[in-house]
Design a protein around this motif. Structure first.
Motif, PDB file in Angstrom:
ATOM      1  N   ARG A 167      13.232  50.801  19.259  1.00 11.42           N
ATOM      2  CA  ARG A 167      12.708  49.566  19.832  1.00 11.42           C
ATOM      3  C   ARG A 167      13.197  49.459  21.265  1.00 11.42           C
ATOM      4  N   LEU A 168      12.306  49.049  22.130  1.00  9.10           N
ATOM      5  CA  LEU A 168      12.676  48.830  23.526  1.00  9.10           C
ATOM      6  C   LEU A 168      13.022  47.364  23.705  1.00  9.10           C
ATOM      7  N   VAL A 169      14.199  47.095  24.313  1.00  8.40           N
ATOM      8  CA  VAL A 169      14.683  45.724  24.433  1.00  8.40           C
ATOM      9  C   VAL A 169      15.057  45.463  25.889  1.00  8.40           C
ATOM     10  N   LEU A 170      14.587  44.321  26.399  1.00  8.20           N
ATOM     11  CA  LEU A 170      14.989  43.832  27.719  1.00  8.20           C
ATOM     12  C   LEU A 170      15.881  42.616  27.519  1.00  8.20           C
ATOM     13  N   LEU A 171      17.098  42.718  28.023  1.00 14.10           N
ATOM     14  CA  LEU A 171      18.039  41.593  27.981  1.00 14.10           C
ATOM     15  C   LEU A 171      18.066  40.955  29.357  1.00 14.10           C
ATOM     16  N   LEU A 172      17.883  39.636  29.389  1.00 10.80           N
ATOM     17  CA  LEU A 172      17.850  38.905  30.657  1.00 10.80           C
ATOM     18  C   LEU A 172      18.560  37.572  30.460  1.00 10.80           C
ATOM     19  N   ARG A 173      19.776  37.481  31.022  1.00 10.49           N
ATOM     20  CA  ARG A 173      20.549  36.239  30.908  1.00 10.49           C
ATOM     21  C   ARG A 173      20.933  35.768  32.304  1.00 10.49           C
ATOM     22  N   ARG A 174      20.793  34.451  32.505  1.00 11.44           N
ATOM     23  CA  ARG A 174      21.149  33.848  33.785  1.00 11.44           C
ATOM     24  C   ARG A 174      22.386  32.977  33.601  1.00 11.44           C
ATOM     25  N   ASP A 175      22.991  32.554  34.724  1.00  8.90           N
ATOM     26  CA  ASP A 175      24.175  31.704  34.624  1.00  8.90           C
ATOM     27  C   ASP A 175      23.786  30.237  34.725  1.00  8.90           C
ATOM     28  N   PHE A 176      24.787  29.369  34.611  1.00 13.75           N
ATOM     29  CA  PHE A 176      24.543  27.927  34.572  1.00 13.75           C
ATOM     30  C   PHE A 176      24.019  27.381  35.890  1.00 13.75           C
ATOM     31  N   THR A 177      24.188  28.118  36.985  1.00  8.56           N
ATOM     32  CA  THR A 177      23.712  27.613  38.272  1.00  8.56           C
ATOM     33  C   THR A 177      22.200  27.523  38.314  1.00  8.56           C
ATOM     34  N   GLN A 178      21.528  28.255  37.430  1.00  3.15           N
ATOM     35  CA  GLN A 178      20.069  28.226  37.419  1.00  3.15           C
ATOM     36  C   GLN A 178      19.547  27.213  36.409  1.00  3.15           C
ATOM     37  N   VAL A 179      20.044  27.297  35.206  1.00  4.08           N
ATOM     38  CA  VAL A 179      19.597  26.352  34.188  1.00  4.08           C
ATOM     39  C   VAL A 179      20.621  26.344  33.054  1.00  4.08           C
ATOM     40  N   ASP A 180      20.790  25.201  32.449  1.00  2.00           N
ATOM     41  CA  ASP A 180      21.764  25.082  31.360  1.00  2.00           C
ATOM     42  C   ASP A 180      21.043  24.662  30.096  1.00  2.00           C
ATOM     43  N   THR A 181      20.153  25.543  29.653  1.00  2.00           N
ATOM     44  CA  THR A 181      19.393  25.267  28.434  1.00  2.00           C
ATOM     45  C   THR A 181      19.284  26.541  27.626  1.00  2.00           C
ATOM     46  N   PHE A 182      19.013  26.327  26.355  1.00  2.00           N
ATOM     47  CA  PHE A 182      18.755  27.452  25.453  1.00  2.00           C
ATOM     48  C   PHE A 182      17.406  28.049  25.830  1.00  2.00           C
ATOM     49  N   ARG A 183      17.356  29.329  26.106  1.00  2.00           N
ATOM     50  CA  ARG A 183      16.110  29.898  26.647  1.00  2.00           C
ATOM     51  C   ARG A 183      15.973  31.357  26.238  1.00  2.00           C
TER      52      ARG A 183
ATOM     53  N   GLY B 233      -0.229  52.454  31.061  1.00  2.00           N
ATOM     54  CA  GLY B 233      -1.310  51.594  31.529  1.00  2.00           C
ATOM     55  C   GLY B 233      -1.817  50.601  30.510  1.00  2.00           C
ATOM     56  N   MET B 234      -1.398  50.679  29.238  1.00  2.00           N
ATOM     57  CA  MET B 234      -1.817  49.740  28.205  1.00  2.00           C
ATOM     58  C   MET B 234      -0.772  48.622  28.074  1.00  2.00           C
ATOM     59  N   THR B 235      -1.244  47.402  27.893  1.00  2.00           N
ATOM     60  CA  THR B 235      -0.350  46.245  27.835  1.00  2.00           C
ATOM     61  C   THR B 235       0.096  45.971  26.400  1.00  2.00           C
ATOM     62  N   TYR B 236       1.362  45.533  26.283  1.00  2.00           N
ATOM     63  CA  TYR B 236       1.928  45.178  24.981  1.00  2.00           C
ATOM     64  C   TYR B 236       2.792  43.924  25.162  1.00  2.00           C
ATOM     65  N   GLU B 237       2.551  42.953  24.298  1.00  2.00           N
ATOM     66  CA  GLU B 237       3.380  41.760  24.286  1.00  2.00           C
ATOM     67  C   GLU B 237       4.567  41.995  23.356  1.00  2.00           C
ATOM     68  N   PRO B 238       5.712  41.362  23.620  1.00  2.00           N
ATOM     69  CA  PRO B 238       6.871  41.545  22.737  1.00  2.00           C
ATOM     70  C   PRO B 238       6.595  40.989  21.350  1.00  2.00           C
ATOM     71  N   TYR B 239       7.041  41.743  20.343  1.00  2.00           N
ATOM     72  CA  TYR B 239       6.831  41.264  18.974  1.00  2.00           C
ATOM     73  C   TYR B 239       7.934  40.305  18.555  1.00  2.00           C
ATOM     74  N   LEU B 240       9.030  40.317  19.330  1.00  2.00           N
ATOM     75  CA  LEU B 240      10.150  39.435  18.996  1.00  2.00           C
ATOM     76  C   LEU B 240      10.824  38.981  20.287  1.00  2.00           C
ATOM     77  N   VAL B 241      11.063  37.678  20.381  1.00  2.00           N
ATOM     78  CA  VAL B 241      11.781  37.096  21.513  1.00  2.00           C
ATOM     79  C   VAL B 241      12.898  36.231  20.943  1.00  2.00           C
ATOM     80  N   THR B 242      14.145  36.523  21.344  1.00  2.00           N
ATOM     81  CA  THR B 242      15.288  35.732  20.870  1.00  2.00           C
ATOM     82  C   THR B 242      15.855  34.921  22.015  1.00  2.00           C
ATOM     83  N   ASP B 243      16.309  33.721  21.708  1.00  2.00           N
ATOM     84  CA  ASP B 243      16.849  32.812  22.722  1.00  2.00           C
ATOM     85  C   ASP B 243      18.371  32.892  22.739  1.00  2.00           C
TER      86      ASP B 243
END
Length: 921
Positions: free
Chosen positions: A412-428, A462-472
């Motif tokens: 499975r290919l996974v992209l992890l993207l986490r920001r700090d509190f200076t941008q937003v302080d919400t579950f996302r 060149g073919m598009t794929y949406e993620p089958y799973l997104v975790t907050d």
């Protein structure tokens, strides 16, 4: 006839009664009512049953009781009747011509008997009633049997016993069943595994082998029922076929492809053998397997940055896996795949990783960015495989937090993207998962992740794929800890506040973890902007693939489909013949000018559907290869003047000097077939490097650079350093020529410098084809001390030897002798001026040198002295004279200068800085 009374006695009684009564020829002759006869073809007498005999009651009265004739009536029968004995009335039936059973087997006609009448003159004759005669012509065996065909052909399958392979047939022209019927056939050829029966049916007596003998020829004769043999025997050809095996036939295992020939049919003569199976539909898939070629296909192997520029990608991307160099040395320790046609491929075996320098790390990853890479990856060992990191941005020390990363886990290919509190302080959203077969199929694929937070889209080939799973997840806490960007693993840091752990005597220090196992190429990240689908398609486009020659010739019932890379073609249809025709149109095409030579494997799978419940035909797969022959390799040649002499003043100008102003780049190929010889070809270059030979440039007082304006309108960029200058980008040789001619060398403190040497090399296809090493030396002409108050005309200088001067070693034709004299005068005058300048500048030069050593005077002001502006370069003069002499020798009608002033004005028109003669005085 009266019962019991003799026949002769009856006639005697009848005759006596006639005499006694006084009547003559009172009765008619009498014969049988019907006769049956037989006559052989080679005889003329008919054998009748009963015999031909006529009786008359008037006997024994002369004439009246005698039979004089038999007459035949009807259909021109070729017979005649003859009276053998007039008294007894016996007769015979003869043929008056040849009778032929084959022409007419039977005859039927009427016969009558006539008596001799009442007297000798035959008057008053009487005739009997009409009798029917049936005659059959008896046949003679005069004809031999003749076969219906000149030769016979049949085919059998090996290993089978046939009751009847084929039937031969002979006929006989004889008319009778005995001689016209064929009673027997016989095989004349000895020792054959065949037999024939009386009806002409041929069978094999043993199992035949295709490998042993593929064709038999036997001779057969015939006999009629009269045992007359055929005059000529007939040949029978029997072909032995191998056991019918369903599958494609008529194809070659290897197809040679000549570069530059466009599209070539792969299977022009192939056809599908189904062994007469009841087919309802056929589906064939042709696959071109090129996983061993570069990144899974024959692509232009330019650098990722050059390809992005060619495809129109937005600027600002950072190449995280560049080619190792002085400036990009963080990839030097990584393993690279060799033998990949110069394709830059990094191989990770679970032990290699690289830290990206801080100054290279992309900054300001906003809610929009793009990550792209080529990846080849297979399943990880173990039931619970570890994460395999392609890209990771984590804390450099202490807390080991992952800010963003791209990794593979359990295919499975996974992209992890986490920001700090200076941008937003919400579950996302923080992790985006894709589960695709391509991730672990051990093939090359092009992955592009477009982030428009919170939307994330993956492109694979060149073919598009949406993620089958997104975790907050919660954002990470802000901190002052520096981050570390790594490729091939993730950095696990331990700082001062969190000392290394000592477990079992082993100290855990900052290290890599979660290593990647696979191959990567062209890993880039672009902050602030996402990539378009058009650019993505261009970046992964393949130069080779399958094609269909003449689409319009395909049947309307044939359906076909290509995959995006055109490496897989699927065709299906209901008609076998139409599908076979379609398969002959399948072609291979490679649009690269210099394709990668070698094998491309072909794999064809075929499935068949059958009618009803019949057992379906199994078609074996086909494995073939396309051999791309080596292209005619180009020879890139850089030519031009290899030595440039310039005065110090030229180097100190703001524009400096152009070392490569006379540069010429050409490329040739050697053709051996078709058009032998050397041909000049045009193609692109992807970089040219100018390297400083010797000591590196001192940025305090010299530079090597190219004006930005000279790169405008071209697909070129440039970087420079103290080691030289590099111009890169995929562009034409002409544009590279134009750019290199604009390269400038400056030196604003050249007192101690006598020359500078440069080496120029150019490349095509990322170093696959390189030019010669073109070496150029820039010699710096320093001025000599001047001599004051010298009579110019009285000085006899050592330079005033025009006869032995190297400029005069070539002679001109007699018709330009006047021009030669003018040139000699110009040289003499200019040499005198040079001597005067040297003498006048002597003292000033000493002062200038002393001031430079003391450092009390700005170097630029040394050249503000009016005396030093009077500078003439003898090498410049030599170049000018040489130009003039070439013009004269060329017969171009060039007017030579007749004075020093004309000469100087001519050189100003060419852009050279030579002072007026009046100023020299």
């Amino acid at each position: 006839m009266m019962r019991g009374v003799p026949f002769a006695l009856v006639w005697v009684i009848l005759g006596l009664s006639c005499v006694l009564t006084g009547k003559v020829n009172k009765h008619k002759p009498w014969i049988e009512t019907s006769y049956h006869g037989v006559i052989p073809e080679n005889m003329d007498t008919v054998l009748l049953d009963p015999p031909l005999v006529a009786l008359d009651k008037d006997a024994p009265v002369p004439f009246a009781g005698e039979i004089c004739a038999f007459k035949i009536h009807g259909q021109e029968a070729p017979f005649e009747a003859e009276v053998l004995n007039r008294t007894s009335g016996e007769g015979v039936l003869r043929a008056i011509g040849p009778v032929d059973c084959e022409a007419q087997k039977e005859y039927t006609f009427i016969i009558q008997a006539y008596d001799c009448g009442s007297g000798a003159n035959g008057a008053g004759w009487k005739k009997s009633h009409k009798a029917v005669v049936h005659i059959q012509v008896d046949d003679v065996n005069e004809f031999s049997p003749v076969f219906q065909e000149l030769e016979y052909h049949a085919a059998v399958t090996e290993g089978k016993i046939y009751d009847n392979i084929l039937q031969v047939e002979a006929t006989d022209q004889d008319c009778s069943p005995q001689y016209s019927q064929i009673c027997n056939y016989d095989i004349v050829t000895p020792d054959t595994p065949f037999a024939i029966d009386r009806n002409g049916n041929i069978r094999n007596t043993e199992r035949l082998s295709y490998d042993k003998q593929q064709r038999y020829q036997i001779m057969v004769t015939a006999f009629d029922c009269g045992q007359k043999r055929a005059t000529d025997s007939v040949p029978v050809h029997i072909d032995v076929k191998p056991v019918c095996k369903p599958g494609w036939q008529g194809w070659n295992k290897r197809v040679d492809y000549e570069p530059g020939t466009g599209s070539k049919q792969l299977f022009p003569k192939m056809h599908l053998e189904t062994c007469d199976g009841p087919l309802s539909a056929v589906k064939a898939m042709v696959e071109l397997q090129t996983s061993h070629i570069g990144k899974g296909c024959d692509r232009e192997t330019y650098s990722e940055k050059s390809l992005q520029k060619l495809c129109g990608a937005a600027s600002g991307s950072t190449d995280l896996l560049p080619a190792p160099s002085f400036y990009t040395n963080w990839t030097a320790s990584l393993l690279t795949d060799s033998g990949r046609d110069s394709d830059l491929i990094f191989r990770f075996d679970g032990r290699q990783a690289a830290n990206v320098p801080e100054q290279v790390v992309p900054q300001n990853l906003t809610d929009q960015f793009t990550v792209a890479t080529w990846m080849k990856h297979g399943p990880s060992p173990g039931l619970r495989a570890e994460k395999e990191t392609l890209l990771c941005n984590s804390d450099k020390t202490e807390m080991n937090r992952h800010h963003y990363s791209l990794y593979v886990h359990n295919c499975r290919l996974v992209l992890l993207l986490r920001r700090d509190f200076t941008q937003v302080d919400t579950f996302r959203p923080a992790e985006f998962h894709w589960k695709l077969e391509q991730i672990c199929d051990k093939e090359w694929h092009y992955y592009v992740i477009n982030v428009e937070f919170p939307m994330v889209t993956l492109f694979v080939d060149g073919m598009t794929y949406e993620p089958y799973l997104v975790t907050d997840d919660w954002p990470i806490h802000p901190s002052s800890i520096d981050t570390q960007l790594t490729v091939g693993a993730c950095w696990q840091g331990h700082g001062v506040e969190s000392p290394p752990l000592n477990i079992g005597g082993e100290v855990y220090s900052p290290r890599f973890t979660q290593y990647f196992r696979g191959s990567l190429s062209g890993l880039t990240i672009r902050p602030g902007k996402i990539e378009t689908q058009k650019v993505i398609s261009c970046l992964q486009a393949c130069k080779e693939g399958l094609d269909i020659n003449s689409l319009e010739s395909l049947g309307k019932d044939i359906k076909f489909h290509f995959n995006p890379a055109q490496s897989v073609l699927v065709m299906e249809g209901e008609d076998l013949e139409s599908l076979t025709t379609a398969m002959t149109k399948v072609s291979y095409i490679n649009s690269r000018q210099f394709p990668t030579a070698g094998l491309r494997r072909l794999h064809i799978t075929t499935t068949v559907q059958c009618f009803g419940e019949d057992t379906c035909v199994s078609i074996p797969d086909i494995k073939a290869v396309v051999m791309v022959l080596p292209p005619s390799e180009p020879r890139i040649t850089i030519a031009g003047s290899d030595r440039l002499v310039r005065p110090v003043s030229d180097l100190r100008r703001a524009t400096g000097v152009a070392p490569f102003r006379e540069l010429r780049i050409t490329s040739t190929v050697t053709k051996g077939d078709g058009m032998p010889g050397v041909l000049e070809v045009m193609h692109n270059l992807d970089y040219c490097d100018v390297l400083v030979i010797g000591d590196e440039l001192d940025p305090e007082h010299e530079s090597l650079e190219i004006p930005h304006s000279s790169l405008m309108g071209k697909h070129l960029d440039a970087t420079n350093s103290t080691s030289g200058i590099s111009i890169y980008g995929v562009d034409s040789m002409v544009h590279y020529e134009e750019a290199l001619r604009q390269v400038r060398y400056r030196n604003w403190r050249p007192a101690a410098l006598t020359n500078r040497k440069f080496r120029l090399t150019c490349s095509e296809l990322n170093g696959r084809y390189t030019s010669n090493e073109f070496n150029l030396e820039v010699s710096i002409l320093h001025n000599s001390p001047p001599v004051e108050h010298v009579n110019h005309m009285a000085v006899q200088s050592q330079y005033m030897r025009p006869v032995h001067h190297p400029l005069m070693v070539h002679t001109l034709n007699s018709h330009v002798s006047v021009a030669t004299a003018v040139i000699v005068i110009c040289i003499a005058a200019l040499v005198v001026i040079v001597v005067l300048g040297i003498y006048r500048l002597h003292s000033t030069h000493q002062d200038s040198s002393r001031s430079e050593e003391d450092g009390a005077k700005d170097p630029e002001t040394d050249w503000d002295d009016s005396a030093l502006t009077i500078t003439v370069n003898p090498m410049e003069v030599r170049d000018i004279i040489s130009d003039r002499r070439r013009a004269v020798g060329g017969g171009g009608g060039v007017q030579l200068p007749t004075s020093k002033a004309d000469l100087c004005r001519s050189d100003r028109s060419r852009g050279r800085q030579i002072p007026e003669v009046d100023q020299l005085r």
